[in-house]
Structure formats: structure tokens, C-alpha cells
Write a protein that holds these residues in place. Structure first.
Motif, PDB file in Angstrom:
ATOM      1  N   ARG A  55      -3.741  -3.728 -42.736  1.00  0.00           N
ATOM      2  CA  ARG A  55      -2.954  -2.894 -43.639  1.00  0.00           C
ATOM      3  C   ARG A  55      -3.624  -1.528 -43.778  1.00  0.00           C
ATOM      4  O   ARG A  55      -4.811  -1.438 -44.082  1.00  0.00           O
ATOM      5  CB  ARG A  55      -2.833  -3.565 -45.007  1.00  0.00           C
ATOM      6  CG  ARG A  55      -1.949  -2.824 -45.991  1.00  0.00           C
ATOM      7  CD  ARG A  55      -1.881  -3.565 -47.331  1.00  0.00           C
ATOM      8  NE  ARG A  55      -1.039  -4.754 -47.251  1.00  0.00           N
ATOM      9  CZ  ARG A  55      -0.899  -5.618 -48.257  1.00  0.00           C
ATOM     10  NH1 ARG A  55      -1.561  -5.439 -49.382  1.00  0.00           N
ATOM     11  NH2 ARG A  55      -0.095  -6.657 -48.127  1.00  0.00           N
ATOM     12  N   ALA A  77      -8.504  -3.955 -44.255  1.00  0.00           N
ATOM     13  CA  ALA A  77      -8.115  -2.675 -44.856  1.00  0.00           C
ATOM     14  C   ALA A  77      -8.581  -1.519 -43.985  1.00  0.00           C
ATOM     15  O   ALA A  77      -9.762  -1.428 -43.638  1.00  0.00           O
ATOM     16  CB  ALA A  77      -8.701  -2.547 -46.253  1.00  0.00           C
ATOM     17  N   ALA A 135      -5.629  -4.640 -50.664  1.00  0.00           N
ATOM     18  CA  ALA A 135      -5.467  -5.193 -49.320  1.00  0.00           C
ATOM     19  C   ALA A 135      -6.477  -6.304 -49.063  1.00  0.00           C
ATOM     20  O   ALA A 135      -6.124  -7.376 -48.553  1.00  0.00           O
ATOM     21  CB  ALA A 135      -5.619  -4.084 -48.279  1.00  0.00           C
TER      22      ALA A 135
END
Length: 254
Positions: free
Chosen positions: A179, A231, A224
Motif C-alpha cells: 500500500r 507500507a 497500513a
């Protein structure tokens, strides 16, 4: 592609060995220049009050008696035969999330690379509990490192920017994906100072990491990691708060 590896945990750190294995999936031209000893929390510090010494372990493995910033500087100016195409810093033992990046030697080494105009990426492995020491597992970083890095190789980085990567503290097959998120913030006002007495009877203080309140916001690196994602956060060296320029300028224009 020439890759320079560094870290803030020191030349013998397990995370650096993991990073070298990851880097060798991308290139066979890999160089390592790292601090001789752990420099966690060194930030973007540069050694100015004492000489920095350079130690050669073999043709492509070197260490310096200084900070992560010193290591990158020495690599670029004294060790590598030509500038690298990529600088990887890590894999750090512990998270570099939110405003941890301002303290992090791992991230600061990547900052130094970005200042030199080189594509730079910091990588950190979150772990689940305190006191793990050398037993911190790097399985997620090892399993997901190449998957995170390959897409970044073909993406243009804006000038004086870098990418900060954090791997969650779960099993590799439990990772939800990758993400891209913005930087979150911690509440360091709730951090602890551990007080004790040494064997000679003198009082000492040790900054503790426990007790820091994590306050994830929507779509931040903190959230995240909490949700089980790797992340990926782009960072910039320009810390100017542009929204305040006009208001402050008006104060001095009176």
C-alpha cells in the motif's frame, strides 16, 4: 546496475545480510559500506569532531567509524569506482514509521543518497514486541523485498525525494499486499524515560520506546502496517511549510 547498500544497525547486522540477498536478485554489482557499529537514532548526523576511519573487509564490503550519513559519503567519494544507480538502506531492525523518520539513521542514509541525486530507498522490518534483540525475524522483508523494489526501479523519482518502505510484523503469507501511503504521526509526549542505577551507584536514564501512542490516520503508514500491508511512503527533503510563508511574510512587511 550498481547498487550501494548501507544501514544504521552496523556492518554485522542480520538485516544488512537480508538486504544483500534481496539486492542480488536485482543485480550482481552490489557494494556494502555501513557503520562499523550500531547507529540507531543517529538521524542525519555527520561526524565533524573526530576523524572517520574506513575499514576494508573485502573488495566490496567496507565499514566506517561513523554514522550512516558518513557511510554514504565515504562510499560515494572514496570507495565506489563510480556512482551507484541505486542506494538501499536497511533492512532496519524495527519500524521507521510516522515521524520516526526524523530520528532514523536508516532513512537519513537514504536522504543523503537523495541529496546526491541517486535513487534511494530505506527499508525497515517492524517487529511485534520489545526485547527481541538479535532474534527479530526478517522473513517478511526477505519474502517481499524484491516485489517491493522492482516496480520502483522504473519509476522516476522527483528531485530530492526518496521512498521509505516498512514491512509488517506478521508471517509472509499473511501480508495483505503493498500500500502506497503518506507519513503518519506518533504521540511522543507519552513516551517513557526509564530510570535506573548502575553498579557503581550512579543514576542513569534510558529513553524507552514503549508507551508511545500510535495514532493512525486514514491512509497513513501506521494504518497500513496495522492492517497487514507493506507500507511504501515517498518522502521529500524540503521541509518548508509553504502554507505559512505568506502569513509570516506579512508579519515582517508591516
Amino acid at each position: 546496475m550498481r547498487i550501494l547498500l548501507t544501514n544504521d544497525d552496523g556492518i554485522n547486522a542480520e538485516g544488512l545480510k537480508v538486504l544483500e540477498r534481496i539486492a542480488r536478485t536485482l543485480s550482481d554489482d552490489v557494494w556494502v559500506v555501513a557503520p562499523a557499529e550500531e547507529n540507531s537514532g543517529a538521524g542525519h548526523s555527520l561526524t565533524l569532531t573526530r576523524p572517520v576511519r574506513l575499514f576494508k573487509h573485502d573488495e566490496r564490503h567496507w565499514s566506517v567509524s561513523g554514522t550512516p550519513t558518513d557511510a554514504v559519503t565515504m562510499a560515494l567519494r572514496k570507495v565506489l569506482p563510480a556512482p551507484p544507480d541505486l542506494i538501499l538502506s536497511g533492512v532496519n531492525r524495527g519500524a521507521n514509521l510516522g515521524d520516526d523518520v526524523t530520528y532514523s539513521g536508516t532513512v537519513s542514509a537514504a536522504f543523503e543518497g537523495a541529496l546526491a541525486g541517486i535513487r534511494s530507498i530505506a527499508l525497515s522490518q517492524v517487529y511485534a514486541r520489545e526485547g527481541m534483540g538479535d532474534t527479530v525475524p526478517f522473513a517478511v522483508a526477505e519474502a517481499w523485498g524484491e516485489r517491493v523494489l522492482r516496480p520502483l526501479l522504473g519509476v522516476p523519482f522527483a528531485e530530492r525525494t526518496l521512498v521509505n518502505v516498512n514491512f509488517p510484523a506478521i508471517e509472509p503469507d499473511a501480508v495483505q499486499g503493498i500500500r502506497v501511503v503518506k507519513q503518519g504521526f506518533h504521540d511522543y509526549a507519552r513516551g517513557s524515560v526509564v530510570e535506573g542505577t548502575d553498579p557503581r551507584g550512579y543514576r542513569y536514564y534510558w529513553f524507552g520506546l514503549h508507551g508511545i501512542e500510535h495514532t493512525p490516520g486514514h491512509a497513513t503508514d501506521l494504518e497500513a502496517i496495522a492492517d497487514g500491508f507493506v507500507a511504501v511512503t515517498p518522502l521529500q527533503l524540503d521541509l518548508t511549510h509553504t502554507g505559512s510563508l505568506l502569513a509570516l511574510g506579512e508579519r515582517y512587511a508591516r
